[in-house]
Design a protein around this motif. Structure first.
Motif, short mmCIF file in Angstrom:
data_model
loop_
_atom_site.label_atom_id
_atom_site.label_comp_id
_atom_site.label_asym_id
_atom_site.label_seq_id
_atom_site.Cartn_x
_atom_site.Cartn_y
_atom_site.Cartn_z
N SER A 34 0.51 -0.88 0.17
CA SER A 34 -0.23 0.18 0.16
C SER A 34 0.92 1.13 0.41
CB SER A 34 -1.37 0.11 1.58
OG SER A 34 -0.08 -0.21 2.28
N LYS A 35 1.98 1.01 0.25
CA LYS A 35 2.74 2.15 0.26
C LYS A 35 3.88 2.25 -0.95
CE LYS A 35 2.89 2.39 5.40
NZ LYS A 35 3.82 2.09 6.81
N GLY A 36 3.11 1.42 -2.07
CA GLY A 36 4.28 2.15 -2.70
C GLY A 36 5.77 0.88 -2.96
N GLN A 37 6.06 -0.22 -2.12
CA GLN A 37 6.99 -0.89 -2.00
C GLN A 37 7.39 -1.73 -2.32
OE1 GLN A 37 8.49 -2.14 2.02
NE2 GLN A 37 9.88 -2.82 1.23
N ILE A 38 8.39 -2.36 -3.53
CA ILE A 38 7.87 -3.63 -4.55
C ILE A 38 8.49 -4.30 -3.72
CG2 ILE A 38 8.89 -4.22 -6.31
CD1 ILE A 38 8.92 -1.20 -7.90
N ARG A 39 8.38 -5.88 -3.59
CA ARG A 39 8.49 -6.29 -2.90
C ARG A 39 9.01 -8.23 -2.92
NH1 ARG A 39 9.79 -6.06 2.10
NH2 ARG A 39 9.69 -7.95 3.35
N GLU A 40 9.61 -9.47 -3.15
CA GLU A 40 9.72 -10.28 -3.62
C GLU A 40 8.73 -11.09 -3.31
OE1 GLU A 40 11.89 -10.30 -6.32
OE2 GLU A 40 12.26 -8.54 -6.62
N ALA A 41 8.48 -12.41 -4.43
CA ALA A 41 6.97 -13.20 -3.67
C ALA A 41 6.93 -13.92 -4.56
CB ALA A 41 5.47 -12.33 -3.35
N GLU A 42 6.26 -15.54 -3.73
CA GLU A 42 6.54 -16.49 -4.26
C GLU A 42 5.03 -16.99 -4.36
OE1 GLU A 42 9.37 -19.90 -4.09
OE2 GLU A 42 7.48 -21.15 -3.28
N VAL A 43 4.55 -17.13 -5.31
CA VAL A 43 2.88 -17.91 -5.85
C VAL A 43 3.18 -18.78 -6.25
CG1 VAL A 43 0.85 -16.23 -6.79
CG2 VAL A 43 2.44 -14.73 -6.34
N SER A 44 1.84 -20.31 -5.41
CA SER A 44 1.06 -20.60 -5.69
C SER A 44 -0.25 -20.59 -5.40
CB SER A 44 0.76 -21.68 -4.89
OG SER A 44 2.84 -22.27 -4.64
N ALA A 45 -0.93 -21.40 -7.30
CA ALA A 45 -2.45 -20.99 -7.57
C ALA A 45 -2.98 -21.82 -8.25
CB ALA A 45 -2.35 -19.96 -8.42
N GLU A 46 -4.54 -21.78 -7.88
CA GLU A 46 -5.22 -23.18 -8.62
C GLU A 46 -6.25 -22.26 -9.18
OE1 GLU A 46 -6.49 -27.48 -7.08
OE2 GLU A 46 -5.63 -26.55 -6.30
N LEU A 47 -7.06 -22.54 -10.15
CA LEU A 47 -8.70 -22.09 -10.96
C LEU A 47 -9.57 -22.97 -9.64
CD1 LEU A 47 -7.58 -22.80 -14.45
CD2 LEU A 47 -8.51 -19.94 -12.67
N ILE A 48 -10.27 -22.63 -8.79
CA ILE A 48 -11.69 -23.16 -8.75
C ILE A 48 -12.87 -22.64 -9.13
CG2 ILE A 48 -10.37 -23.69 -6.29
CD1 ILE A 48 -11.64 -21.07 -5.30
N GLU A 49 -14.27 -23.37 -8.82
CA GLU A 49 -15.46 -22.04 -9.44
C GLU A 49 -16.32 -21.89 -8.04
OE1 GLU A 49 -19.23 -24.16 -11.39
OE2 GLU A 49 -18.28 -24.48 -12.82
N LEU A 50 -16.62 -20.84 -7.60
CA LEU A 50 -16.92 -21.16 -6.84
C LEU A 50 -18.62 -19.92 -7.40
CD1 LEU A 50 -16.93 -20.29 -4.00
CD2 LEU A 50 -15.97 -17.98 -4.25
N GLU A 51 -19.76 -20.47 -6.98
CA GLU A 51 -20.90 -19.69 -7.77
C GLU A 51 -21.24 -20.07 -8.35
OE1 GLU A 51 -21.25 -16.74 -4.85
OE2 GLU A 51 -22.26 -18.21 -2.94
N GLY A 52 -20.81 -20.68 -9.29
CA GLY A 52 -20.68 -20.79 -10.71
C GLY A 52 -19.92 -19.59 -11.27
N GLN A 53 -18.36 -19.23 -10.66
CA GLN A 53 -18.00 -18.36 -11.45
C GLN A 53 -16.76 -18.80 -11.30
OE1 GLN A 53 -17.42 -12.57 -10.76
NE2 GLN A 53 -18.02 -14.89 -9.28
N ALA A 54 -15.89 -18.54 -12.39
CA ALA A 54 -14.27 -18.69 -12.48
C ALA A 54 -13.17 -18.11 -11.33
CB ALA A 54 -14.24 -19.02 -13.15
N CYS A 55 -13.01 -18.75 -11.01
CA CYS A 55 -12.27 -17.91 -9.36
C CYS A 55 -11.09 -18.38 -9.47
CB CYS A 55 -12.88 -18.12 -8.25
SG CYS A 55 -14.47 -16.93 -8.17
N VAL A 56 -9.25 -18.07 -8.99
CA VAL A 56 -8.88 -18.29 -8.83
C VAL A 56 -7.99 -17.67 -7.10
CG1 VAL A 56 -5.96 -17.48 -9.17
CG2 VAL A 56 -7.98 -16.78 -10.50
N LEU A 57 -7.94 -19.28 -6.41
CA LEU A 57 -6.81 -19.05 -5.41
C LEU A 57 -5.81 -19.38 -5.29
CD1 LEU A 57 -7.58 -20.07 -2.33
CD2 LEU A 57 -7.64 -22.35 -2.85
N ALA A 58 -5.39 -18.21 -4.15
CA ALA A 58 -3.70 -17.91 -4.90
C ALA A 58 -2.78 -18.23 -3.52
CB ALA A 58 -3.85 -16.90 -5.44
N ILE A 59 -2.30 -18.35 -2.96
CA ILE A 59 -1.16 -18.39 -1.49
C ILE A 59 -0.25 -17.69 -2.46
CG2 ILE A 59 -0.01 -20.19 0.11
CD1 ILE A 59 -2.01 -22.36 -0.78
N ILE A 60 0.54 -16.60 -1.30
CA ILE A 60 1.91 -15.39 -1.64
C ILE A 60 2.04 -15.64 -0.48
CG2 ILE A 60 1.76 -13.53 -2.45
CD1 ILE A 60 -1.13 -12.97 -2.90
#
Length: 652
Positions: free
Chosen positions: A231-257
């Motif tokens: 939120s303060k504009g600082q750029i940081r490094e991350a590792e993301v794991s994600a999976e496509l899921i369906e939630l109430e008929g809508q395509a969504c992304v579940l992500a762990i950062i």
């Protein structure tokens, strides 16, 4: 015509009867195979006409317990008044529903059911059909679903890793956990319903597109390294794991950062420490051999100068050789300081006193447009370090600050206390937990970029032009601090100056008085017998000549075994053992230990160009008076020899 009409009527009746029979057969199959309980009750008398197998199995009563009896006669409906009231209500309303009705099965077991009944006519008579649905399985499923959702909710919201659920199309956040909010510095209401683009989460839009492409290609992503923005504009490094899921008929992304900024920083520091350690070992080895060479050059320069007239051109040439050698000595000592193999003699010091003694000298080292101020913390406590080494740290830091302020400025030197905890130590490899005395040197200069900060302690690294610096000043500081069991960190931003913080472990005891070193003077020789042990032939010959020229009786040996034989056989006995520390076979320390078993009154003087593991004697730390540092001059050699002979044998 009339006959044909009768035949058609008969056919229609036949078809109707067959259709009725087929309908009854279908109903009967449904009745018998239904997965809900069914009761058929006479609407007038309330007696049970039929019951299907599912209800018989559900309540564990035989069929005869049902047929011909009223609802309030049989086990499942033993609450007579309530059952009669329900029956009268059914007759009035023709429809009754209970969403959660407990029925008693055989053995007193209660079964919760959904009870629905209605009235309809069959062959001119009204009957009541009661449909009874077992809620136990549904309740169990609902409970399992509720527990599963509760477990997911806890795992989601309490996870130490940031977890998000967002729409695939827009990246709009539907839910995020507390770790995500903490990681970015937002409140929940600032995130939910907004897109990643609106929050500028991804450092670059292409990073999200990369993740989506991988998701669409394989359905999931593991360990994708990327960058995000707080939120303060600082750029940081991350590792993301994600999976496509369906939630109430809508395509969504579940992500762990997972934020890996600190991990990468620590890994880089570890690699840097390994690199510096390797360079340090190389520097120490080079310095050891170079010190022997310098001792020979400086020694023969001293001897030759005594043979040449002061005004001779040869004299001037020799002076230049000696001056260049002395500069080489300085470089060698800087390399040894960096590799933490410099010869040091720690004392209990008051850091304030060390700084105060150097203020005038440091002020002369900087230009008139630079002001040096000292802000001590009193009392400060004591540290254990070599006074000369700490003075070297101070002067190098001040020179570095001076060079960072070409247009003038201020250098502030401070002392302070600090208690380093385990969290700090985990984030600053090489530091140690506990009480520390801190030396801070700050400037108002140009500051440094991150890539410069990462290299400033490396030997030979410099931002100055060719010929303006060796790049050994800060690496020397680093080595001295590490050799003193301390740690050093720099905090700097471009245009905002720099602050070096040096942490020395605090020690108990009273500070020793700082004594100024006396100037070198000629020392008389003597007639004592001195055994010189040195494996380097040119240096051994030089030492023998220097001692012999002032009257000493000198015996030379190349190694420890020969030296021990000489100690045993010598007559008159050996007065002083002058030995190198690092030699093939036995070390100088081992030689001295064994020689004193033969002659306990033997005086000793060890010489070496670096510490290694062998400068400290097995019985304790080597006293300063019993050590001669390479490279040495003729004066320093003769002075140390005379001092060692006048000291009581075995004592400093």
């Amino acid at each position: 015509m009339e006959g044909r009409a009768k035949d058609e009527l008969a056919l229609e009746r036949k078809l109707a009867v067959e259709a009725l029979r087929a309908s009854e057969a279908r109903y009967r199959r449904l009745f018998e195979t239904a997965q809900d309980g069914i009761l058929i009750v006479d609407a007038h008398s309330g007696r049970i006409v039929d019951v299907n197998p599912f209800l018989i199995h559900l309540l564990d009563y035989p069929r005869e317990e049902f047929i011909g009896k009223t609802l309030w006669d049989i086990g499942p409906f033993k609450q007579v008044e309530a059952s009669k009231a329900a029956f009268r209500q059914l007759q009035d309303k023709e429809y009754v529903r209970y969403d959660n009705l407990p029925l008693e099965a055989r053995g007193g077991r209660l079964v919760n059911v959904e009870f629905v009944s209605n009235v309809y006519g069959v062959n001119g008579e009204n009957v009541i059909q009661c449909n009874i649905r077992d809620l136990t399985a549904r309740r169990r499923t609902e409970e399992e679903l509720r527990k599963s959702e509760e477990r997911f909710s806890k795992a989601f919201h309490l996870s130490p890793l940031a977890v998000t659920i967002s729409t695939e199309a827009e990246g709009r956040y539907l839910d995020v956990n507390e770790a995500f909010l903490l990681m970015l510095g937002y409140k929940r209401e600032q995130v939910i319903g907004r897109t990643a683009a609106e929050l500028s989460f991804w450092a670059r839009p292409s990073y999200r597109l990369e993740m989506l492409n991988k998701l669409q290609g394989g359905g999931s992503v593991t360990g994708l390294q990327t960058q995000y923005t707080t939120s303060k504009g600082q750029i940081r490094e991350a590792e993301v794991s994600a999976e496509l899921i369906e939630l109430e008929g809508q395509a969504c992304v579940l992500a762990i950062i997972r934020d890996i900024t600190e991990g990468q920083r620590l890994e880089a520091q570890f690699r840097q420490a390994q690199k510096m350690e390797a360079v340090g070992r190389l520097a120490g080895g080079v310095a050891h051999d170079f010190n022997n060479l310098l001792s020979v050059i400086i020694g023969y320069s001293d001897l030759t100068l005594g043979l040449v007239a002061p005004g001779s051109p040869v004299n001037r040439n020799l002076e230049q050789i000696k001056e260049a050698s002395n500069r080489a000595v300085l470089v060698t000592r800087q390399l040894l300081a960096y590799s933490r193999q410099q010869v040091v003699f720690p004392k209990t010091l008051d850091l304030n006193e060390v700084v105060q003694n150097l203020i005038s000298l440091m002020q002369r080292m900087v230009r008139e447009d630079i002001v040096i101020s000292f802000r001590p913390t009193v009392p400060i406590g004591c540290i254990s370090a070599d006074p000369g080494a700490i003075e070297q740290v101070l002067m190098n830091l001040v020179v570095n600050a001076r060079d960072a302020m070409p247009d003038g400025g201020e250098i502030v030197i401070e002392t302070a206390h600090a208690e380093l905890d385990d969290l700090y130590v985990s984030q600053h490899p090489g530091s140690h937990a506990g009480e520390h005395v801190v030396l801070l040197v700050s400037d108002t200069g140009c500051g440094m970029e991150e890539d410069i900060k990462a290299q400033i302690f490396e030997p030979f690294f410099t931002t100055k032009g060719i010929g303006q610096g060796t790049g050994l000043g800060l690496s020397t500081v680093y080595g001295i601090v590490k050799q003193s069991e301390g740690s050093i960190w720099v905090y700097s931003e471009p245009g905002k100056g720099s602050t070096f913080k040096v942490y020395f472990p605090k020690v108990a005891g009273k500070a020793e008085r700082l004594v100024q070193a006396p100037g070198e003077a000629e020392f008389p020789g003597g007639s004592e017998t001195i055994l010189v042990v040195e494996d380097d032939t040119p240096l051994r010959d030089l030492v023998v000549r220097m001692l012999h020229d002032v009257g000493y009786r000198v015996i030379a040996a190349k190694g420890a075994e020969t030296a021990l034989e000489i100690v045993k056989a010598s007559d008159p006995p050996i007065d002083l053992l002058l030995t190198d520390v690092i030699m093939p076979g036995k070390s100088g320390a081992e030689l001295l230990e064994q020689a004193k078993l033969i002659r306990p009154e033997l005086h000793s003087l060890l010489m070496s160009g670096y510490t290694g593991e062998l400068v400290a004697l097995r019985r304790g730390i080597l006293p300063e008076s019993a050590f001669l540092e390479k490279p040495f001059t003729r004066r320093s050699l003769l002075g140390k020899v005379r001092s060692a002979l006048q000291t009581e044998a075995g004592k400093p």
